[in-house]
Design a protein around this motif. Structure first.
Motif, PDB file in Angstrom:
ATOM      1  N   LYS A  15      -4.413   5.761  -3.044  1.00 30.04           N
ATOM      2  CA  LYS A  15      -5.863   5.966  -2.870  1.00 30.04           C
ATOM      3  C   LYS A  15      -6.489   6.624  -4.098  1.00 30.04           C
ATOM      4  CE  LYS A  15      -6.438   4.932   1.626  1.00 30.04           C
ATOM      5  NZ  LYS A  15      -7.276   3.919   2.128  1.00 30.04           N
ATOM      6  N   GLY A  18      -7.857   4.360  -6.766  1.00 33.48           N
ATOM      7  CA  GLY A  18      -9.093   3.628  -6.472  1.00 33.48           C
ATOM      8  C   GLY A  18      -8.840   2.246  -5.901  1.00 33.48           C
ATOM      9  N   GLY A  19      -9.842   1.740  -5.228  1.00 28.18           N
ATOM     10  CA  GLY A  19      -9.742   0.430  -4.593  1.00 28.18           C
ATOM     11  C   GLY A  19      -9.837  -0.703  -5.604  1.00 28.18           C
ATOM     12  N   ALA A  26      -4.277  -4.640  -9.733  1.00 25.56           N
ATOM     13  CA  ALA A  26      -4.006  -3.220  -9.491  1.00 25.56           C
ATOM     14  C   ALA A  26      -3.011  -2.789 -10.556  1.00 25.56           C
ATOM     15  CB  ALA A  26      -3.431  -3.011  -8.094  1.00 25.56           C
ATOM     16  N   ARG A  62      -4.375  -0.560  -2.031  1.00 22.71           N
ATOM     17  CA  ARG A  62      -5.648  -0.377  -2.734  1.00 22.71           C
ATOM     18  C   ARG A  62      -6.656  -1.476  -2.431  1.00 22.71           C
ATOM     19  NH1 ARG A  62      -4.044   0.615  -8.715  1.00 22.71           N
ATOM     20  NH2 ARG A  62      -6.307   0.798  -8.924  1.00 22.71           N
ATOM     21  N   SER A  63      -6.191  -2.659  -2.036  1.00 21.27           N
ATOM     22  CA  SER A  63      -7.103  -3.748  -1.685  1.00 21.27           C
ATOM     23  C   SER A  63      -7.548  -3.665  -0.231  1.00 21.27           C
ATOM     24  CB  SER A  63      -6.425  -5.100  -1.931  1.00 21.27           C
ATOM     25  OG  SER A  63      -5.359  -5.277  -1.019  1.00 21.27           O
ATOM     26  N   GLY A  64      -6.907  -2.777   0.560  1.00 25.62           N
ATOM     27  CA  GLY A  64      -7.241  -2.656   1.976  1.00 25.62           C
ATOM     28  C   GLY A  64      -6.407  -3.554   2.872  1.00 25.62           C
ATOM     29  N   ARG A  67      -3.635  -1.766   5.497  1.00 25.29           N
ATOM     30  CA  ARG A  67      -4.098  -1.293   6.809  1.00 25.29           C
ATOM     31  C   ARG A  67      -4.253  -2.452   7.793  1.00 25.29           C
ATOM     32  NH1 ARG A  67      -8.454   3.005   6.431  1.00 25.29           N
ATOM     33  NH2 ARG A  67      -6.565   4.140   6.025  1.00 25.29           N
TER      34      ARG A  67
END
Length: 185
Positions: A15, A18-19, A26, A62-64, A67
């Protein structure tokens, strides 16, 4: 640092880096540690693949995607990977691992990863992944909505489009007896 510790470090610090958008690379800054070295005095070729795993973990967090994958109990598995080496990484040398989704086909997602020092590529890998839910494949047309993203344009290299055809193994549900060499015959 042991691989398990590196995984924990990557998870804990993702995190802070950064995203990233689905089509953005990334970047993970790493260093060649003493336990990464082989008898030739440079980073062991197997360690490159382990570090590439870290890069994909970092990209997914980082890309989401990470989750969403956990929420829907979908897990990525490597189907194929290839690595091309250009120059060695030396003990204690700092490098960047850049990971980006290169494209996809009906059943798999391709991740391109580069090991970079001073803006020069030292090694590059292409990894073909399949996403599974309860042991069954999730086709990409179902995967993208599940992840809640509009996928970037697929830039799968032409040579990779038929990649699995010549080296495909039978499905895990089929018999695959180990015969006499040569194995690729």
């Amino acid at each position: 640092m042991n691989r398990s510790l590196r995984i924990a470090w990557t998870l804990a610090t993702a995190k802070r880096r950064g995203g990233v958008a689905p089509d953005q690379p990334a970047t993970l800054r790493l260093r060649v540690l003493p336990n990464d070295i082989d008898l030739a005095g440079h980073m062991n070729n197997g360690v490159y693949f382990s570090m590439a795993d870290l890069g994909r973990i970092d990209l997914m967090i980082r890309s989401g995607w990470g989750r969403a994958l956990l929420r829907h109990r979908v897990s990525p598995v490597v189907m194929q990977e290839t690595m091309t080496f250009r120059t060695s990484l030396a003990p204690m040398q700092a490098y960047e691992l850049q990971s980006v989704i290169a494209g996809w086909d009906r059943v798999s997602v391709y991740c391109e990863q580069r090991f970079v020092v001073d803006d020069q590529v030292c090694a590059q890998t292409l990894v073909r992944m399949r996403f599974l839910h309860k042991g069954k494949g999730v086709d990409t047309e179902r995967l993208w909505p599940l992840l809640g993203i509009d996928p970037p344009p697929s830039r799968t290299p032409d040579w990779a489009k038929g990649w699995g055809d010549g080296s495909r193994l039978p499905s895990p549900r089929e018999d695959a007896p180990a015969g006499e060499p040569p194995f690729w015959a």
